[in-house]
Design a protein around this motif. Structure first.
Motif, PDB file in Angstrom:
ATOM      1  N   MET A 315      17.327  -4.235  -1.036  1.00 22.52           N
ATOM      2  CA  MET A 315      17.270  -3.706   0.145  1.00 22.52           C
ATOM      3  C   MET A 315      15.462  -2.644  -0.720  1.00 22.52           C
ATOM      4  N   LEU A 316      15.971  -2.138  -1.912  1.00 22.37           N
ATOM      5  CA  LEU A 316      14.799  -1.601  -2.804  1.00 22.37           C
ATOM      6  C   LEU A 316      13.531  -2.625  -2.920  1.00 22.37           C
ATOM      7  N   GLU A 317      13.856  -3.765  -3.103  1.00 23.56           N
ATOM      8  CA  GLU A 317      12.943  -4.244  -4.007  1.00 23.56           C
ATOM      9  C   GLU A 317      12.353  -5.155  -2.576  1.00 23.56           C
ATOM     10  N   MET A 318      12.671  -5.080  -1.536  1.00 26.45           N
ATOM     11  CA  MET A 318      12.335  -5.582  -0.341  1.00 26.45           C
ATOM     12  C   MET A 318      11.331  -4.321   0.074  1.00 26.45           C
ATOM     13  N   MET A 319      12.405  -2.995  -0.034  1.00 26.42           N
ATOM     14  CA  MET A 319      11.697  -1.825   0.503  1.00 26.42           C
ATOM     15  C   MET A 319       9.477  -1.327   0.007  1.00 26.42           C
ATOM     16  N   ASP A 320       9.745  -2.017  -1.740  1.00 28.66           N
ATOM     17  CA  ASP A 320       8.844  -2.217  -2.294  1.00 28.66           C
ATOM     18  C   ASP A 320       7.812  -3.059  -1.622  1.00 28.66           C
ATOM     19  N   PRO A 324       5.093  -0.023   4.506  1.00 31.67           N
ATOM     20  CA  PRO A 324       3.713   0.962   4.450  1.00 31.67           C
ATOM     21  C   PRO A 324       3.477   1.877   3.175  1.00 31.67           C
ATOM     22  N   PRO A 325       2.496   2.236   2.596  1.00 32.12           N
ATOM     23  CA  PRO A 325       2.431   2.686   1.257  1.00 32.12           C
ATOM     24  C   PRO A 325       2.890   4.909   2.041  1.00 32.12           C
ATOM     25  N   MET A 342       9.219   8.990   6.188  1.00 36.69           N
ATOM     26  CA  MET A 342       7.856   9.050   7.134  1.00 36.69           C
ATOM     27  C   MET A 342       6.640  10.432   6.587  1.00 36.69           C
ATOM     28  N   PRO A 343       5.338  10.088   7.340  1.00 35.03           N
ATOM     29  CA  PRO A 343       4.867  11.205   7.560  1.00 35.03           C
ATOM     30  C   PRO A 343       5.598  12.145   8.460  1.00 35.03           C
ATOM     31  N   THR A 400       7.603  -3.040  12.272  1.00 34.11           N
ATOM     32  CA  THR A 400       7.872  -2.039  13.166  1.00 34.11           C
ATOM     33  C   THR A 400       7.191  -0.520  12.699  1.00 34.11           C
ATOM     34  N   LEU A 401       7.424  -0.123  10.853  1.00 34.59           N
ATOM     35  CA  LEU A 401       6.777   1.001  10.547  1.00 34.59           C
ATOM     36  C   LEU A 401       5.770   0.714   9.975  1.00 34.59           C
ATOM     37  N   LYS A 402       4.908   0.322  10.229  1.00 34.60           N
ATOM     38  CA  LYS A 402       3.103  -0.545   9.716  1.00 34.60           C
ATOM     39  C   LYS A 402       2.835  -0.204  11.065  1.00 34.60           C
ATOM     40  N   GLU A 403       3.231  -1.018  11.864  1.00 41.64           N
ATOM     41  CA  GLU A 403       2.688  -1.667  13.553  1.00 41.64           C
ATOM     42  C   GLU A 403       3.074   0.585  14.201  1.00 41.64           C
ATOM     43  N   VAL A 404       4.056   1.348  13.902  1.00 45.17           N
ATOM     44  CA  VAL A 404       3.910   2.247  14.340  1.00 45.17           C
ATOM     45  C   VAL A 404       3.214   3.121  13.345  1.00 45.17           C
TER      46      VAL A 404
END
Ligand SMILES: Cc1ncc(COP(=O)(O)O)c(C=O)c1O
Length: 413
Positions: A315-320, A324-325, A342-343, A400-404
């Motif tokens: 999970m951590l590798e894939m999240m890295d 999104p930054p 998230m921000p 999804t997160l990049k889009e949002v």
């Protein structure tokens, strides 16, 4: 439409509404959704064969006793085994310090029943375990929250909370549910000292302490408290009530957990349990003892650690790689959860709605904050899904997160 039943419930029940998040989470049970929302152990690690054999042995050798009513405290050989096992992980305790409960969730409920009068304050970490809040809301608890960081509860902020005169401090020192953080040794010692100074007991909830995948074991709060009181053998009579469970070490369907507390607290808990359910299932206690004795539990825990470490790392590798930054997250050294941030200003409940359409789910973090806050946070479980499912789920969530998060965090209402 209101029915006559609406007016019949006790006040404590009227407060238990269904929440928007709970309704959303029901949607995550659809089979095509990859859910990081639940808090379930991996079914692949359940020792089914060992249970089958143990059931046969118990029924053959002690069938009648295992099917009979038994003592409220719990099956003595099991309590003695827990006392021996806990010497390594928590405090030096005797079987008289131990009560077997039907899951730690029952112990949390009993603690509420024993200590909380309506309106009493309880100190909790923010975020904290939702199940404890659900248990204690029924008794009318109010919460004083202490913030947490990657080293657990910010104990420097505890003293102000203790001046309010709370009934107890609830702390999850190892791989916390939900944040995954671990309370540092320095903070544990400070916690014990402050609790003693203000005469406030500590409830230490530790379902995950033995599921460590890296780093050194940190002594439990109950052990530090017994050292602080110079009680290194015999009965424990200190300031901590310690909870742990077989749910994550053997199987949650057993509903088998234990409380370690001073004998006088155990006596009160026994009276409470007698009124609630007489005792925890005798049969389950005999079978769990038969499975766990003779060194199996130690070997099995090593196996669980191996499986969960791989899932956490995946999970951590894939999240890295794919998140999104703007996102930040914890890197837990054990347990079953990590915590995403998230921000500020992004609403995780709205993000969940979109994520469910993209066939992936998490728990929005707000529910873990009893006094509000955490709207931009999420809990992700890594123990339940196989590594290939985790890869696909994180890829979906990353998209999804990049889009949002593009377009200055604008989201549909
Ligand atoms: C922190 C914490 N406490 C208690 C429990 C309840 O455990 P049990 O299955 O023993 O009731 C859980 C379960 O997820 C938990 O995470």
């Amino acid at each position: 439409m209101q029915t006559p039943w609406e007016y019949r419930y006790a006040y404590r029940i009227q407060k238990m509404g269904s929440s928007v998040i709970r309704e959303l989470l029901k949607l995550t049970e659809q089979p095509d959704i990859i859910s990081f929302a639940g808090g379930l152990p991996a079914p692949e690690v359940f020792p089914v064969k060992e249970f089958q054999e143990a059931c046969n042995v118990v029924l053959k050798e002690q069938g009648a006793q295992a099917l009979q009513y038994s003592t409220t405290e719990g099956y003595r050989p099991l309590r003695e085994m827990i006392a021996r096992h806990n010497e390594r992980y928590s405090a030096h305790v005797s079987a008289d310090n131990i009560l077997i409960t039907s899951g730690s969730q029952q112990a949390l409920d009993f603690i509420g029943r024993l200590f909380i009068n309506r309106g009493d304050y309880v100190v909790v970490e923010s975020p904290t375990y939702l199940g404890a809040l659900q248990a204690w809301n029924a008794y009318g608890a109010q919460y004083i929250t202490v913030p947490t960081d990657e080293n657990g509860m910010v104990v420097d902020r505890l003293e102000a909370a203790l001046r309010v005169g709370p009934k107890f401090i609830y702390v999850l020192p190892n791989f916390q549910n939900p944040s995954g953080s671990t309370l540092s040794l320095e903070r544990r010692i400070k916690l014990v000292e402050l609790a003693d100074k203000y005469g406030v007991p500590i409830i230490e909830d530790d379902p995950y302490g033995q599921l460590r995948y890296e780093g050194e074991h940190v002594p439990s709060v109950v052990m530090l408290d017994s050292q602080y009181r110079d009680e290194t053998d015999g009965e424990y009579t200190g300031n901590v009530i310690y909870l742990s469970t077989f749910s994550k070490l053997l199987a949650p369907g057993l509903r088998l957990a234990w409380v370690i507390a001073p004998p006088e607290v155990i006596r009160r808990l026994v009276m409470t349990k007698q009124a609630a359910d007489l005792h925890t299932s005798s049969f389950n206690q005999y079978v769990a003892y038969e499975v766990a004795k003779g060194g199996f539990l130690d070997e099995h825990i090593k196996f669980i650690r191996q499986v969960y470490k791989e899932r956490r790392d995946t999970m951590l590798e894939m999240m890295d790689e794919l998140f999104p930054p703007e996102m930040h997250w914890t890197r837990p050294h054990g347990g079953m959860f990590l915590w995403g941030m998230m921000p500020e200003g992004v609403d995780a409940a709205k993000v969940l709605r979109i994520a469910i359409e993209r066939k992936v789910a998490f728990v929005p973090g707000e529910a873990f904050h009893p006094n509000g806050g955490g709207e931009n946070t999420m809990r992700l479980n890594f123990s339940y899904s196989a590594p290939e499912t985790i890869r696909e789920g994180v890829a979906r969530l990353g998209r999804t997160l990049k889009e949002v998060l593009k377009d200055g965090h604008k989201m549909p209402e």
